[in-house]
Design a protein around this motif. Structure first.
Motif, PDB file in Angstrom:
ATOM      1  N   HIS A   8       0.865  -1.173   0.000  1.00 33.63           N
ATOM      2  CA  HIS A   8       0.000   0.000   0.000  1.00 33.63           C
ATOM      3  C   HIS A   8       0.906   1.228   0.000  1.00 33.63           C
ATOM      4  CE1 HIS A   8      -2.615   3.101   1.801  1.00 33.63           C
ATOM      5  NE2 HIS A   8      -3.549   2.495   1.071  1.00 33.63           N
ATOM      6  N   PRO A   9       0.507   2.322  -0.647  1.00 35.82           N
ATOM      7  CA  PRO A   9       1.368   3.511  -0.674  1.00 35.82           C
ATOM      8  C   PRO A   9       1.781   4.016   0.712  1.00 35.82           C
ATOM      9  CG  PRO A   9      -0.395   3.748  -2.267  1.00 35.82           C
ATOM     10  CD  PRO A   9      -0.668   2.480  -1.493  1.00 35.82           C
ATOM     11  N   GLY A  10       0.958   3.783   1.731  1.00 33.88           N
ATOM     12  CA  GLY A  10       1.306   4.210   3.090  1.00 33.88           C
ATOM     13  C   GLY A  10       2.367   3.337   3.736  1.00 33.88           C
ATOM     14  N   GLY A  11       2.567   2.131   3.202  1.00 36.55           N
ATOM     15  CA  GLY A  11       3.634   1.257   3.673  1.00 36.55           C
ATOM     16  C   GLY A  11       3.292   0.321   4.819  1.00 36.55           C
ATOM     17  N   ASP A  12       2.152   0.514   5.495  1.00 35.37           N
ATOM     18  CA  ASP A  12       1.823  -0.334   6.646  1.00 35.37           C
ATOM     19  C   ASP A  12       1.175  -1.663   6.253  1.00 35.37           C
ATOM     20  OD1 ASP A  12       2.794   1.579   8.414  1.00 35.37           O
ATOM     21  OD2 ASP A  12       0.826   2.518   8.675  1.00 35.37           O
ATOM     22  N   TYR A  13       0.598  -1.720   5.056  1.00 33.77           N
ATOM     23  CA  TYR A  13      -0.132  -2.905   4.614  1.00 33.77           C
ATOM     24  C   TYR A  13       0.398  -3.357   3.256  1.00 33.77           C
ATOM     25  CZ  TYR A  13      -3.402  -1.502   8.228  1.00 33.77           C
ATOM     26  OH  TYR A  13      -3.958  -1.151   9.428  1.00 33.77           O
ATOM     27  N   ALA A  14       0.186  -4.629   2.946  1.00 34.94           N
ATOM     28  CA  ALA A  14       0.545  -5.166   1.634  1.00 34.94           C
ATOM     29  C   ALA A  14      -0.429  -6.279   1.280  1.00 34.94           C
ATOM     30  CB  ALA A  14       1.972  -5.703   1.631  1.00 34.94           C
ATOM     31  N   ILE A  15      -0.611  -6.494   0.003  1.00 34.53           N
ATOM     32  CA  ILE A  15      -1.405  -7.612  -0.489  1.00 34.53           C
ATOM     33  C   ILE A  15      -0.446  -8.612  -1.112  1.00 34.53           C
ATOM     34  CG2 ILE A  15      -3.149  -8.380  -2.140  1.00 34.53           C
ATOM     35  CD1 ILE A  15      -4.397  -5.585  -1.929  1.00 34.53           C
ATOM     36  N   THR A  16      -0.554  -9.859  -0.687  1.00 33.99           N
ATOM     37  CA  THR A  16       0.243 -10.936  -1.252  1.00 33.99           C
ATOM     38  C   THR A  16      -0.693 -11.822  -2.052  1.00 33.99           C
ATOM     39  OG1 THR A  16       1.729 -10.869   0.654  1.00 33.99           O
ATOM     40  CG2 THR A  16       1.809 -12.844  -0.714  1.00 33.99           C
ATOM     41  N   THR A  17      -0.329 -12.110  -3.303  1.00 36.30           N
ATOM     42  CA  THR A  17      -1.163 -12.957  -4.157  1.00 36.30           C
ATOM     43  C   THR A  17      -0.415 -14.234  -4.512  1.00 36.30           C
ATOM     44  OG1 THR A  17      -0.383 -11.955  -6.209  1.00 36.30           O
ATOM     45  CG2 THR A  17      -2.302 -10.960  -5.184  1.00 36.30           C
ATOM     46  N   MET A  18      -1.166 -15.303  -4.584  1.00 40.20           N
ATOM     47  CA  MET A  18      -0.594 -16.571  -5.018  1.00 40.20           C
ATOM     48  C   MET A  18      -1.706 -17.427  -5.611  1.00 40.20           C
ATOM     49  SD  MET A  18       0.094 -17.996  -1.218  1.00 40.20           S
ATOM     50  CE  MET A  18      -0.097 -16.430  -0.403  1.00 40.20           C
ATOM     51  N   TYR A  19      -1.330 -18.350  -6.463  1.00 45.42           N
ATOM     52  CA  TYR A  19      -2.294 -19.239  -7.087  1.00 45.42           C
ATOM     53  C   TYR A  19      -2.097 -20.646  -6.547  1.00 45.42           C
ATOM     54  CZ  TYR A  19      -5.347 -21.305 -10.539  1.00 45.42           C
ATOM     55  OH  TYR A  19      -6.380 -21.962 -11.143  1.00 45.42           O
ATOM     56  N   SER A  20      -3.183 -21.276  -6.126  1.00 47.14           N
ATOM     57  CA  SER A  20      -3.143 -22.651  -5.638  1.00 47.14           C
ATOM     58  C   SER A  20      -3.680 -23.568  -6.736  1.00 47.14           C
ATOM     59  CB  SER A  20      -3.991 -22.795  -4.370  1.00 47.14           C
ATOM     60  OG  SER A  20      -4.112 -24.154  -4.022  1.00 47.14           O
ATOM     61  N   VAL A  21      -2.790 -24.349  -7.323  1.00 45.62           N
ATOM     62  CA  VAL A  21      -3.198 -25.266  -8.393  1.00 45.62           C
ATOM     63  C   VAL A  21      -4.180 -26.329  -7.883  1.00 45.62           C
ATOM     64  CG1 VAL A  21      -2.374 -26.970 -10.071  1.00 45.62           C
ATOM     65  CG2 VAL A  21      -1.113 -24.828  -9.733  1.00 45.62           C
ATOM     66  N   PRO A  22      -3.937 -26.964  -6.705  1.00 48.76           N
ATOM     67  CA  PRO A  22      -4.890 -27.980  -6.242  1.00 48.76           C
ATOM     68  C   PRO A  22      -6.306 -27.423  -6.004  1.00 48.76           C
ATOM     69  CG  PRO A  22      -2.856 -28.123  -4.987  1.00 48.76           C
ATOM     70  CD  PRO A  22      -2.770 -26.890  -5.835  1.00 48.76           C
ATOM     71  N   ASP A  23      -6.380 -26.140  -5.584  1.00 49.69           N
ATOM     72  CA  ASP A  23      -7.685 -25.523  -5.313  1.00 49.69           C
ATOM     73  C   ASP A  23      -8.277 -24.835  -6.538  1.00 49.69           C
ATOM     74  OD1 ASP A  23      -7.445 -26.296  -2.660  1.00 49.69           O
ATOM     75  OD2 ASP A  23      -6.561 -24.388  -2.048  1.00 49.69           O
ATOM     76  N   ASP A  24      -7.477 -24.675  -7.602  1.00 50.14           N
ATOM     77  CA  ASP A  24      -7.889 -23.872  -8.757  1.00 50.14           C
ATOM     78  C   ASP A  24      -8.437 -22.529  -8.295  1.00 50.14           C
ATOM     79  OD1 ASP A  24      -7.225 -25.647 -10.831  1.00 50.14           O
ATOM     80  OD2 ASP A  24      -9.095 -26.761 -10.538  1.00 50.14           O
ATOM     81  N   ALA A  25      -7.642 -21.834  -7.460  1.00 49.94           N
ATOM     82  CA  ALA A  25      -8.106 -20.573  -6.892  1.00 49.94           C
ATOM     83  C   ALA A  25      -6.932 -19.638  -6.620  1.00 49.94           C
ATOM     84  CB  ALA A  25      -8.863 -20.832  -5.598  1.00 49.94           C
ATOM     85  N   TRP A  26      -7.228 -18.344  -6.701  1.00 51.36           N
ATOM     86  CA  TRP A  26      -6.283 -17.315  -6.296  1.00 51.36           C
ATOM     87  C   TRP A  26      -6.463 -17.048  -4.806  1.00 51.36           C
ATOM     88  CZ3 TRP A  26      -2.383 -15.358  -8.998  1.00 51.36           C
ATOM     89  CH2 TRP A  26      -2.385 -15.545 -10.376  1.00 51.36           C
TER      90      TRP A  26
END
Length: 76
Positions: A8-26
């Motif tokens: 986040h531009p403020g620096g206190d928070y972040a979003i982490t993304t990953m893909y799970s192949v077994p779940d077919d989901a982000w």
């Protein structure tokens, strides 16, 4: 697939993304950077319109207020 953090531009928070192949989901995680703590996890199914997205939090973890602006940024 590699984990990709988006701060986040403020620096206190972040979003982490990953893909799970077994779940077919982000998996998108809202993290509190300074405390290295996951606050929310959104699970977004891929390629199956019958499955709905889910948002989870840690009910056993300590209470944490999340500013509305941060929630909007996470959900946007």
């Amino acid at each position: 697939m590699p984990v990709m953090p988006f701060p986040h531009p403020g620096g206190d928070y972040a979003i982490t993304t990953m893909y799970s192949v077994p779940d077919d989901a982000w998996y998108l995680e809202l993290d509190l950077v300074g405390k290295q703590r996951n606050l929310l996890t959104a699970i977004v199914p891929d390629e199956d319109p019958a499955r709905e997205p889910t948002i989870c939090s840690d009910p056993q973890g300590p209470h944490q207020d999340i500013p509305y602006e941060i929630v909007r940024w996470f959900m946007g």
